[in-house]
Design a protein around this motif. Structure first.
Motif, PDB file in Angstrom:
ATOM      1  N   ASP A  25      30.918  45.868  36.781  1.00 32.72           N
ATOM      2  CA  ASP A  25      28.888  46.371  36.543  1.00 32.72           C
ATOM      3  C   ASP A  25      29.088  45.200  35.811  1.00 32.72           C
ATOM      4  O   ASP A  25      27.593  44.846  35.612  1.00 32.72           O
ATOM      5  CB  ASP A  25      28.832  47.328  35.421  1.00 32.72           C
ATOM      6  N   GLU A  26      29.529  44.895  34.219  1.00 28.84           N
ATOM      7  CA  GLU A  26      29.222  43.717  33.797  1.00 28.84           C
ATOM      8  C   GLU A  26      29.597  42.658  34.091  1.00 28.84           C
ATOM      9  O   GLU A  26      29.725  41.212  33.830  1.00 28.84           O
ATOM     10  CB  GLU A  26      29.646  43.668  32.134  1.00 28.84           C
ATOM     11  N   GLY A  27      29.950  42.247  35.601  1.00 30.69           N
ATOM     12  CA  GLY A  27      30.600  41.117  36.507  1.00 30.69           C
ATOM     13  C   GLY A  27      31.758  40.725  35.247  1.00 30.69           C
ATOM     14  O   GLY A  27      31.951  39.004  35.565  1.00 30.69           O
ATOM     15  N   ILE A  28      32.609  41.010  35.263  1.00 30.53           N
ATOM     16  CA  ILE A  28      33.715  40.461  34.416  1.00 30.53           C
ATOM     17  C   ILE A  28      35.871  41.204  35.422  1.00 30.53           C
ATOM     18  O   ILE A  28      35.158  42.566  35.617  1.00 30.53           O
ATOM     19  CB  ILE A  28      34.482  41.288  33.226  1.00 30.53           C
ATOM     20  N   PRO A  29      35.778  40.202  35.869  1.00 30.19           N
ATOM     21  CA  PRO A  29      36.818  40.848  37.030  1.00 30.19           C
ATOM     22  C   PRO A  29      37.846  41.011  36.165  1.00 30.19           C
ATOM     23  O   PRO A  29      38.449  40.397  34.926  1.00 30.19           O
ATOM     24  CB  PRO A  29      37.467  38.987  37.584  1.00 30.19           C
ATOM     25  N   VAL A  30      38.963  41.821  36.729  1.00 30.00           N
ATOM     26  CA  VAL A  30      39.802  42.309  35.923  1.00 30.00           C
ATOM     27  C   VAL A  30      41.372  42.390  37.081  1.00 30.00           C
ATOM     28  O   VAL A  30      41.448  42.878  37.728  1.00 30.00           O
ATOM     29  CB  VAL A  30      39.449  44.240  36.076  1.00 30.00           C
ATOM     30  N   ILE A  31      41.811  41.579  35.707  1.00 33.22           N
ATOM     31  CA  ILE A  31      43.404  41.743  36.591  1.00 33.22           C
ATOM     32  C   ILE A  31      44.655  43.187  36.112  1.00 33.22           C
ATOM     33  O   ILE A  31      44.939  42.890  34.845  1.00 33.22           O
ATOM     34  CB  ILE A  31      44.110  40.628  36.493  1.00 33.22           C
ATOM     35  N   ALA A  32      44.705  44.141  37.035  1.00 34.50           N
ATOM     36  CA  ALA A  32      45.873  44.545  36.784  1.00 34.50           C
ATOM     37  C   ALA A  32      47.816  43.658  36.478  1.00 34.50           C
ATOM     38  O   ALA A  32      47.517  43.538  36.915  1.00 34.50           O
ATOM     39  CB  ALA A  32      46.496  46.309  37.402  1.00 34.50           C
ATOM     40  N   PHE A  33      48.077  44.784  35.210  1.00 34.79           N
ATOM     41  CA  PHE A  33      48.966  43.930  35.148  1.00 34.79           C
ATOM     42  C   PHE A  33      50.227  44.279  34.506  1.00 34.79           C
ATOM     43  O   PHE A  33      50.262  45.650  33.840  1.00 34.79           O
ATOM     44  CB  PHE A  33      48.775  43.146  33.262  1.00 34.79           C
ATOM     45  N   ASP A  34      51.242  44.383  35.424  1.00 33.07           N
ATOM     46  CA  ASP A  34      52.510  45.209  34.941  1.00 33.07           C
ATOM     47  C   ASP A  34      52.053  46.470  35.617  1.00 33.07           C
ATOM     48  O   ASP A  34      53.181  47.392  36.649  1.00 33.07           O
ATOM     49  CB  ASP A  34      53.042  45.204  33.638  1.00 33.07           C
ATOM     50  N   ARG A  35      50.953  46.881  35.454  1.00 33.63           N
ATOM     51  CA  ARG A  35      50.757  49.012  35.572  1.00 33.63           C
ATOM     52  C   ARG A  35      49.564  48.938  37.126  1.00 33.63           C
ATOM     53  O   ARG A  35      48.292  47.990  36.325  1.00 33.63           O
ATOM     54  CB  ARG A  35      50.406  49.012  34.747  1.00 33.63           C
ATOM     55  N   LEU A  36      50.043  49.244  37.980  1.00 34.80           N
ATOM     56  CA  LEU A  36      48.400  49.305  38.923  1.00 34.80           C
ATOM     57  C   LEU A  36      48.031  49.928  38.270  1.00 34.80           C
ATOM     58  O   LEU A  36      47.922  52.016  38.755  1.00 34.80           O
ATOM     59  CB  LEU A  36      48.987  49.558  40.294  1.00 34.80           C
ATOM     60  N   ALA A  37      46.724  50.267  38.457  1.00 36.53           N
ATOM     61  CA  ALA A  37      45.146  51.048  37.412  1.00 36.53           C
ATOM     62  C   ALA A  37      44.428  50.972  38.340  1.00 36.53           C
ATOM     63  O   ALA A  37      44.352  50.527  39.347  1.00 36.53           O
ATOM     64  CB  ALA A  37      44.647  50.385  36.091  1.00 36.53           C
ATOM     65  N   GLU A  38      43.717  52.137  38.345  1.00 30.37           N
ATOM     66  CA  GLU A  38      42.838  52.849  38.940  1.00 30.37           C
ATOM     67  C   GLU A  38      41.339  51.945  38.490  1.00 30.37           C
ATOM     68  O   GLU A  38      41.145  51.488  37.961  1.00 30.37           O
ATOM     69  CB  GLU A  38      42.304  54.645  39.088  1.00 30.37           C
ATOM     70  N   GLY A  39      39.896  52.495  39.837  1.00 31.60           N
ATOM     71  CA  GLY A  39      39.187  51.539  39.545  1.00 31.60           C
ATOM     72  C   GLY A  39      38.927  50.379  40.713  1.00 31.60           C
ATOM     73  O   GLY A  39      40.404  49.830  41.053  1.00 31.60           O
ATOM     74  N   PRO A  40      37.635  49.934  40.173  1.00 34.09           N
ATOM     75  CA  PRO A  40      38.109  48.616  41.436  1.00 34.09           C
ATOM     76  C   PRO A  40      38.106  47.193  40.861  1.00 34.09           C
ATOM     77  O   PRO A  40      37.516  46.783  40.190  1.00 34.09           O
ATOM     78  CB  PRO A  40      36.463  48.350  40.900  1.00 34.09           C
ATOM     79  N   ILE A  41      40.032  46.902  40.523  1.00 34.63           N
ATOM     80  CA  ILE A  41      40.022  46.112  39.836  1.00 34.63           C
ATOM     81  C   ILE A  41      40.287  44.940  41.381  1.00 34.63           C
ATOM     82  O   ILE A  41      40.316  44.888  42.276  1.00 34.63           O
ATOM     83  CB  ILE A  41      42.138  46.090  39.066  1.00 34.63           C
ATOM     84  N   ASP A  42      40.077  43.523  40.442  1.00 36.08           N
ATOM     85  CA  ASP A  42      40.338  42.524  41.657  1.00 36.08           C
ATOM     86  C   ASP A  42      41.405  41.603  41.716  1.00 36.08           C
ATOM     87  O   ASP A  42      41.578  41.220  42.644  1.00 36.08           O
ATOM     88  CB  ASP A  42      39.363  41.205  40.492  1.00 36.08           C
ATOM     89  N   ALA A  43      42.705  42.400  41.083  1.00 37.79           N
ATOM     90  CA  ALA A  43      44.210  41.471  41.798  1.00 37.79           C
ATOM     91  C   ALA A  43      45.114  41.642  40.778  1.00 37.79           C
ATOM     92  O   ALA A  43      44.948  43.039  39.634  1.00 37.79           O
ATOM     93  CB  ALA A  43      44.419  39.733  40.261  1.00 37.79           C
TER      94      ALA A  43
END
Length: 370
Positions: A127-145
């Motif tokens: 929501d603050e315009g920060i792209p999120v990369i899930a590393f090593d574990r697949l997190a929930e939510g609107p991750i970008d990569a």
């Protein structure tokens, strides 16, 4: 360590290849700022890095310096990596995400303590315009990569190795299954992969989901299994990682077993490698950390600059709320006493001197590790 990391990054980056995974569904439409595209930025970036715990050696010994080094290389030394470790506390990790948002990081790499609990934090970052990369574990939510290892393959590699070690007891032998924490989605994938190999061949005397992956919890579980089954009725132990394998082996030795049953592991921790050398642990899974860290850094810098991941991501996966997440999965290797030289030593993860201390010198000599 920095020199070894450079060697490791070069060696693995040159040889590792991504494993293809079919995507299902199409990318979810999103109205948040990050999905609308970032304004183009230069090299003067802030990259947030949140790792889940410090009980497993890999995170701060391997992942953190590898990611920091690659981010620096990609930005001509101008980017800053802002780091925090959650120490296995999901609430603390949520607070750390808030701090990253306050610090206005340009991208955030997150290895979630709890993949579901982190969803709200991921949404706030997006929501603050920060792209999120899930590393090593697949997190929930609107991750970008997302980048990780092929986690079901990890389990399959462990299961195949355990059957090999069981020999004639691979048909109908009794094992104890020590899985990881239920809050970690990777643990379920390791278990699924292992059971795809072990089901129908061995008997599961006892099976545990080990709270927080802690060695002391695995130790307590193993003591309970020994009491319930009898120390001489356990033919092998599936341990999902090396830390737990250490706790398991301590319990087995404490029960007075003259010959230990084969025990699996994962992460190629130094203590695990040394137990393999000495014969206390049968195998581990070597996961080329340099390649995973390099990919995470590449994704973070690209997204921070508003660039697409077409040249980085080779496949796509879904989580519960997002479809078609750009993904890179890195292959793994079964580590036994026969290939220590060709894996962790060759890739610069450990030196012979680090492995073959005085305590292990004779064992190293016996297997030709010099």
């Amino acid at each position: 360590m920095n020199t070894r990391m450079r060697r490791a990054a070069v060696a693995v980056a040159a040889t590792a290849m991504a494993v293809s995974l079919a995507a299902c569904g199409s990318a979810k439409e999103s109205g948040d700022k990050a999905a609308q595209g970032s304004e183009k930025k230069g090299d003067d970036l802030k990259i947030g890095l949140l790792l889940p715990e410090n009980q497993t050696a890999r995170y701060e010994k391997f992942d953190k310096p590898i990611i920091e080094k690659k981010v620096s290389e990609l930005t001509n030394g101008k980017a800053e990596v802002i780091y925090a470790n959650a120490k296995q506390d999901a609430t603390l990790q949520s607070q750390q995400i808030d701090t990253m948002i306050t610090n206005k990081v340009d991208a955030l790499i997150v290895d979630a303590v709890d993949s579901k609990a982190i969803e709200n934090g991921v949404k706030k970052a997006k929501d603050e315009g920060i792209p999120v990369i899930a590393f090593d574990r697949l997190a929930e939510g609107p991750i970008d990569a997302y980048t990780s290892f092929d986690n079901e393959e990890v389990g399959r590699v462990q299961g195949k190795a355990l059957l090999e070690a069981l020999g004639d007891k691979a048909d109908g032998g009794t094992i104890v299954m020590m899985n990881g924490a239920i809050t970690d989605p990777n643990a379920a994938l390791f278990k699924k992969g292992a059971k795809s190999v072990l089901d129908g061949k061995v008997k599961y005397g006892k099976s545990y989901d080990t709270k927080e992956w802690k060695p002391e919890n695995a130790n307590a579980n193993m003591e309970a299994a020994i009491t319930a089954l009898g120390k001489d009725k356990i033919d092998g132990v599936y341990s999902a990682n090396d830390g737990m394998a250490g706790g398991i082996i301590t319990a087995l030795k404490g029960a007075g077993l003259s010959k230990l049953p084969p025990v699996t592991g994962q992460d190629a921790e130094l203590a695990g490698v040394q137990r393999i050398v000495s014969g206390e642990q049968f195998m581990s899974v070597y996961k080329p950390y340099p390649q995973e860290g390099i990919v995470a850094a590449e994704m973070a810098v690209a997204l921070a600059k508003g660039e697409k991941l077409d040249s980085i991501a080779t496949s796509k996966v879904d989580n519960a709320s997002q479809k078609g997440i750009p993904t890179v999965l890195v292959p793994v290797v079964s580590l036994t006493k026969d290939n220590i030289n060709d894996t962790v030593v060759k890739d610069g993860i450990y030196t012979i001197d680090e492995i073959c201390t005085a305590k292990y010198k004779a064992a190293c000599d016996a297997i030709g590790l010099k």
